[in-house]
Design an enzyme around this catalytic site. Structure first.
Site, short mmCIF file in Angstrom:
data_model
loop_
_atom_site.label_atom_id
_atom_site.label_comp_id
_atom_site.label_asym_id
_atom_site.label_seq_id
_atom_site.Cartn_x
_atom_site.Cartn_y
_atom_site.Cartn_z
N SER A 178 11.65 -3.34 5.24
CA SER A 178 10.83 -2.29 5.87
C SER A 178 11.33 -0.90 5.52
CB SER A 178 10.83 -2.44 7.40
OG SER A 178 10.32 -3.68 7.77
N GLY A 181 0.80 -1.22 0.00
CA GLY A 181 0.00 0.00 0.00
C GLY A 181 0.83 1.26 0.00
N ALA A 184 8.55 8.70 9.96
CA ALA A 184 8.05 7.33 9.84
C ALA A 184 9.20 6.33 9.85
CB ALA A 184 7.24 7.18 8.56
N GLY A 237 6.95 -3.21 8.35
CA GLY A 237 6.66 -4.60 7.96
C GLY A 237 7.39 -5.66 8.74
N GLU A 238 8.60 -5.39 9.14
CA GLU A 238 9.42 -6.46 9.69
C GLU A 238 9.26 -6.72 11.19
OE1 GLU A 238 11.60 -5.67 6.69
OE2 GLU A 238 12.49 -7.62 6.37
N GLY A 256 10.15 1.94 9.45
CA GLY A 256 9.69 0.73 8.77
C GLY A 256 8.70 -0.01 9.65
#
Lengths: 296, 765, 156
Positions: free
Chosen positions: B532, B493, B719, B723-724, B721
């Site tokens: 990420s 996204g 911001a 995802g990880e 990362g």
């Protein structure tokens, strides 16, 4: 997947004729949820696929207090668990039908196909054995009936001869004061093959204090679904108690002769055979007494 | 200070959502080209073998077959490099893992290619296979493979920024040990002697699979100019270009990779495994070649996550202060070197303050498919080891496991094992926030029933965060809309978040912004979407490009309105004079001016390009509440939570979703996911029936709590990362919860019902 | 084996396809009819990405031969939106962030829409049972369950 011819007969006799013509090179297709996977995996090749879903006898689902239940071999699982009469009289069958795959599989897979696939872990087979089901087989000769516990002969093999076709499963009407329960153990909540399963039916004495008889069947602990007569024998005439149940569970553990594979080990399966037998027996007794028991 | 945002920090649904919910989104397998042929691979049935004879003549003669290829057919098309799996498209004399491609058949139809595979005759001579991670450490182990030159570490570099390690390979190194490193500080042995409590344990984590639902896939065409056009399921169009150009020995200008949507990668689709084979065959045939892995091929022979064996020794004082940590981590890299050893070994000792520390890391190769990245590669394994050890320590000390963690948690300035100091991090904030979650408040909510035991566990996790240079462009169209182009593959996204960033910067409604990932011949460069880092690195470029475009517009407007740029603001699609909203020029007018025939106004084209931004480690704590059936070992996950420092949530909706997905994967690693090989190295569970990804029934509603400790310059608005970190700690949390429930501990991931029964002593032997 | 003609009715439209009888329904719908919203994730009925409706019932079409689709009303993800209006489940999936990579989503939505049609107000457990045959690797299912709950709440 190799090339083959697709035929969809409209009657049992037509289906049998199509099967006889090709012998071992023809296969019966019902829900296809095992068969198509095996074909795609190159497990076997064939010349003719005979889709029997259009044969009326294979689609019947009928209960009668005197005759019992007839389940056409191609009736998909969802029709079984959505049927109120089946749910009322054969809740153990619902236990099994509800846990075969997810919703999408239950819309296709049938108890008949599950039986003909003859997997040691076939989910409905233990319940069918406990419920004294017989398999009605049509073929080039006389129509014959075989008790489900004798139906599977080896992994993937059954008593069906060339040209023969499973038409239906017949279950006798439930005996008074009887109850049955089917349980399996899988790593996830759904979508798995049983590590061990247990189907149990019990008939209780008129005062509900002792076992008159019991039938115990185990899945995934032997080359074929296992009818453990020793476990039933251990219970006949015994009072309903944890001690009696423990005797049957030990008989089940002893009877189990599992293998190690990626789904489970010998020790784990023996242990689970006893645990599931115990729990399924408790469930069967509770149902015999008219109590509500959930499936898995 | 509170800032109000119009676009960022808002829950923004995916801008491409309508295509995804209607089946309109195109993935590689959905594409068909004229004259396209289909490739299928014959895969080796052994883990280690010599190919004595390979006869493809019958397959070549099969009707519909266009070509059959073996390693012998490829040398002129493919420079050899035995240490790099990309160059080992087909097994060359030696098979090094079960499922390795040995030959490829190309046919007009995929089914024909598959049928022809059966006609290939291969004679193998089986060789001893090295499979167990501890066997691989032995001096007298048979060699896993013969070619060992040039270890390729490019993938790891894409993931994380690590100091160069102390690499030692001596004559005495066992044949299958491909990397050894040691990090140390202080005097661990002395600290162990002086400690009040010492906990020493060993752990194993199994091989696991990324489990993306879209199989590996690629389509490559090659025209008579030698120009390649590629569509492939990848996390990085530019890395695919780079990889293919290298393998093919052509300039990067000759390879054009188109963006197609990817149906999940989770690290597996960093390397262009789906595109190399069709590229080489396309070069030979000059026709488009399509190559789609079957699920079984994907499970047998893609690039799953490696197993690890980790020994830990932790010392503490009575008050709970950790005084020393010693560990030995062994990561199995499969048949090609390149494991996440350094990332894992570093994080193993990075969550807590350890005045004395010694970590030895070893990478071994075995006769298994080469490993690849799986979301925070190496981290779930290491986290399982350290977070189990810390839980045991809490018990030994009689301390609350959360307070013990808070007491020892790293903060800014503390050292990682690799000697680097942490910048501003939010671990302590995350641990404090954990106490306010519903999970924590309800942790004692449900009593044990029916003989089942309920337990609660949690674990800390983290990820240092990768980074790479990036760029982006922002262009004003004639109608006043804005087109944003990036080269980053939108995996989670990110394009929606980029639109939010541009919308915020330009004061333009998001509906008037279109973000597209361009193909590699047109798009501004971006690194692979992994580690990420996409949002925080490419997002910075997008932010700068938007600012650049805005500056250009301000310049034009200030000239037109005869005011200073400083007096202008951009609101709701128009640029106006602060305090005099009637003095304004709309984006539409600016669009017309900057594109009109004969107009003197230049095109508004903003550019942003940045190098790797400052590091932004993201920490998390995850909790699981489980119900365990002590008679069967069955685990039912009742509650799960993840508290994570995300720096600044550009789009909380997608941040939460990504975290929930990571937690789900992590819980899968905890209780159900495991690749099972037999003693010959044959994978026994190459289906999604038996490789058990959690279903909706296996998981609870996953609670998320976002902590925002922004780091300036690390990413847009600070911001980090996302995802990880969420995959790091779930498995460890689950095992700690099981231990809390039944009082027995599992030391191997996943904590299957069988391992739990064994830990309870219920299985003989 | 020679190709045969099969007649399929997909999303209300009639098609004649000329294919080998061993082709699976999802392949024919994708390759011959050109509706590629139905995905193949495993080919063994384990992931649910190929879920479509046969006479309204969700099935994994990778386990169906093309011939088995004859005479049935086949509905794919492309047939769910009516008159250009997204199905409520489709809208909810977008709004609630229930999709990420999107590959499982067509199958997931077909299961969810069938569930809500037959049981407009399911419990969380019933929702999870209804989509347990659809693997999603991105979302952890939480937002998918929330999206389905939102549709159920909206129809109350």
């Amino acid at each position: 997947m190799n090339d083959f011819e697709y035929r969809a007969p409209a009657s049992v006799s037509e289906a049998v004729a199509l099967l006889v013509e090709k012998g071992e090179r023809a296969r019966v297709l019902a829900g296809g949820t095992d068969l198509i996977v095996q074909l795609r995996g190159g497990r076997f090749t064939l010349d003719r696929m005979v889709d029997v879903k259009g044969v009326p006898e294979l689609n019947q689902l009928r209960y009668d207090a005197a005759e019992g239940l007839v389940v056409g071999a191609a009736v998909p699982c969802y029709r079984i668990y959505e049927d109120e009469l089946v749910a009322a009289h054969y809740p153990a069958l619902v236990d099994a039908a509800r846990i075969i795959g997810g919703i999408q599989i239950q819309g296709r897979a049938s108890l008949g196909g599950n039986l003909c696939n003859a997997s040691p872990s076939g989910d409905s087979i233990g319940a069918l054995i406990a419920l004294e089901a017989t398999a009605v087989i049509a073929g080039p000769g006389e129509t014959r009936s075989v008790p489900v516990e004798q139906f599977c002969t080896a992994p993937g093999r059954s008593v069906l001869g060339p040209g023969e076709l499973l038409v239906a499963l017949r279950l006798p009407p439930p005996k008074p004061r009887s109850g049955a329960h089917y349980l399996r153990f899988i790593p996830r909540y759904e979508m798995d093959i049983a590590i061990v399963s247990a189907g149990v039916a019990a008939v209780l004495s008129p005062d509900m204090s002792s076992f008159v008889s019991a039938r115990v069947a185990l899945g995934a602990v032997a080359p074929t679904p296992l009818f453990v007569t020793e476990a039933g024998a251990a219970l006949a005439g015994k009072p309903i108690s944890e001690e009696s149940i423990a005797l049957a569970a030990e008989a089940a553990r002893q009877a189990a002769r599992p293998i190690n594979d990626m789904r489970g080990t010998v020790e784990q399966r023996r242990h689970l055979a006893a645990v599931l037998t115990t729990r399924a027996l408790r469930g069967a007794v509770a149902r015999a007494k008219g109590e509500q028991v959930n499936g898995h | 200070m509170t800032t109000t945002y119009r676009s960022v920090h808002q829950r923004q649904p995916r801008l491409e959502g309508a295509a995804k919910v209607t089946g309109g989104t195109v993935y590689t397998a959905d594409l068909r080209l004229h004259r396209m042929v289909h490739a299928k691979a014959l895969r080796a049935p052994y883990a280690h073998a010599l190919i004595k004879r390979l006869d493809v003549s019958k397959a070549r003669a099969y009707p519909g077959v266009v070509g059959v290829f073996t390693a012998a057919d490829l040398p002129q098309h493919l420079p050899r490099d035995g240490a790099n799996r990309l160059h080992t498209v087909l097994a060359d004399k030696e098979v090094m893992y079960y499922g390795q491609p040995v030959a490829a058949v190309v046919a007009d139809e995929a089914s024909v290619a598959e049928e022809a595979l059966d006609l290939i005759e291969v004679e193998y001579q089986e060789l001893p296979a090295v499979l167990d991670i501890l066997d691989a450490l032995k001096q007298d182990a048979p060699p896993v493979r013969h070619s060992m030159a040039g270890i390729d570490r490019s993938e790891l570099a894409a993931h994380t920024t690590l100091a160069a390690a102390d690499e030692q390979t001596t004559e005495k190194t066992p044949p299958n040990v491909t990397h050894r490193m040691v990090w140390s500080r202080g005097d661990v042995e002395r600290a162990f002697k002086e400690a009040d409590v010492v906990v020493e344990r060993s752990f194993r984590a199994s091989w696991t699979h990324q489990g993306y639902i879209e199989p590996m896939s690629g389509i490559v065409d090659c025209d008579r100019n030698g120009d390649y056009t590629v569509w492939t399921s990848t996390q990085g169009d530019f890395t695919t270009r780079e990889g293919l150009a290298k393998v093919l020995g052509v300039p990067e200008t000759k390879v054009r990779v188109n963006f197609v949507e990817m149906g999940g990668g989770f690290g597996a689709k960093i390397q262009p495994f789906g595109a190399v084979l069709p590229a080489i065959i396309a070069r030979i045939l000059r026709r488009p070649v399509k190559y789609i892995f079957s699920r079984s091929e994907d499970l047998r022979s893609a690039d799953p996550s490696s197993q690890a064996y980790i020994e830990t020794k932790l010392a503490a004082k009575k008050d709970g202060a950790f005084t020393a940590f010693k560990a030995r981590a062994v990561y199995d890299s499969g048949s090609f070197p390149g494991s996440p050893l350094m990332a894992g070994a570093n994080l193993l000792g990075a969550y807590y303050k350890f005045p004395n520390l010694e970590i030895e890391g070893l990478e071994v190769i075995t006769n298994r498919v080469s490993q690849g990245a799986l979301r925070a590669p190496g981290t779930p394994q290491a986290t399982f080891a350290i977070e189990s050890t810390v839980d045991i320590m809490a018990k030994e000390l009689g301390m609350d496991p959360l307070e013990l963690r808070i007491k020892n948690a790293v903060t800014q300035g503390d050292l990682m094992p690799n000697g680097r100091a942490f910048s501003k991090i939010g671990l302590v904030e995350v641990l404090q926030r954990f106490k306010e979650t519903s999970f924590w408040k309800n942790r004692n909510g449900k009593p044990s029933a029916n003989g089942k035991k309920v337990g609660v566990g949690f674990a800390v996790g983290g990820w240092l965060g990768g980074g790479s240079p990036s760029s982006a462009s922002v262009e004003l169209n004639a109608d006043g809309t804005v087109s944003v182009m990036v080269g980053a593959n939108d995996v989670t996204g990110t394009n929606t978040s980029f639109a939010q960033i541009v919308s915020e910067a330009l004061g333009l409604p998001i509906e008037r912004i279109n973000v597209k990932t361009g193909d590699t011949s047109l798009a501004p460069y971006a690194g692979v979407s992994a580690g990420s880092k996409t949002l925080r690195t490419v997002g910075l470029s997008v932010q700068r490009a938007a600012q650049d475009a805005l500056d250009q517009m301000f310049k034009i407007v200030s000239e037109r309105l005869e005011c200073s740029s400083e007096d202008l603001e951009s609101v709701d699609g128009q640029i106006r004079v602060k305090g005099s909203p009637e003095k304004a020029i709309t984006f539409e007018l600016l669009g017309t001016m900057s594109t009109g025939f004969g107009s003197p106004t230049p095109v508004i084209l903003g550019r942003g390009n940045v190098g790797t931004p400052a590091a932004a480690p993201g920490f998390t704590i995850q909790g699981a509440k489980v119900e365990v059936d002590p008679e069967t070992g069955e685990v039912n996950i009742l509650d799960a939570v993840c508290v994570q420092d995300v720096g600044f949530a550009i789009n909380p909706l997608s941040v939460e979703g990504q975290i929930q997905g990571g937690v789900a994967q992590s819980l899968g690693l905890g209780f159900s996911e495991e690749m099972v090989w037999d003693d010959k190295g044959v994978l026994r569970n190459p289906t999604l029936l038996d490789y058990r990804i959690p279903t909706a029934l296996d998981l609870p509603r996953i609670e998320t709590a976002l902590v925002e400790v922004p780091v300036e310059g690390a990413g847009p608005y600070g911001a980090k990362g996302v995802g990880e970190p969420p995959i790091a700690a779930g498995a460890a949390a689950l095992v700690n919860a099981v231990s809390d429930a039944v009082g027995a501990r599992v030391y191997t991931l996943p904590a299957t019902s069988e391992r739990i029964l064994a830990a309870l002593g219920k299985l003989p032997g | 084996m020679a190709k045969q003609i099969f007649r399929l009715k997909v999303n209300g439209d009639n098609y004649e396809v000329f294919v080998e009888p061993n082709r699976c329904l999802h392949e024919v719908i994708r390759d011959e009819i050109g509706l590629t919203g139905t995905k193949e994730g495993c080919g063994t009925g384990d992931c649910g990405a190929c879920t479509l409706w046969i006479n309204g019932a969700p099935v994994t079409s990778c386990l169906m031969l093309v011939g088995e689709g004859e005479g049935a009303e086949v509905t794919t993800i492309e047939g769910l939106a009516r008159d250009g209006e997204l199905h409520p489940v489709q809208k909810a999936f977008i709004q609630h962030g229930a999709l990420q990579c999107g590959f499982c989503i067509p199958g997931m939505i077909m299961s969810a829409a069938a569930l809500l049609r037959d049981n407009p107000h399911p419990s969380e457990l019933e929702i999870r049972q209804g989509i347990a045959g659809n693997l999603c690797r991105c979302t952890g299912y939480t937002k998918i369950v929330e999206a389905i709950e939102a549709v159920a709440a909206g129809s109350r």
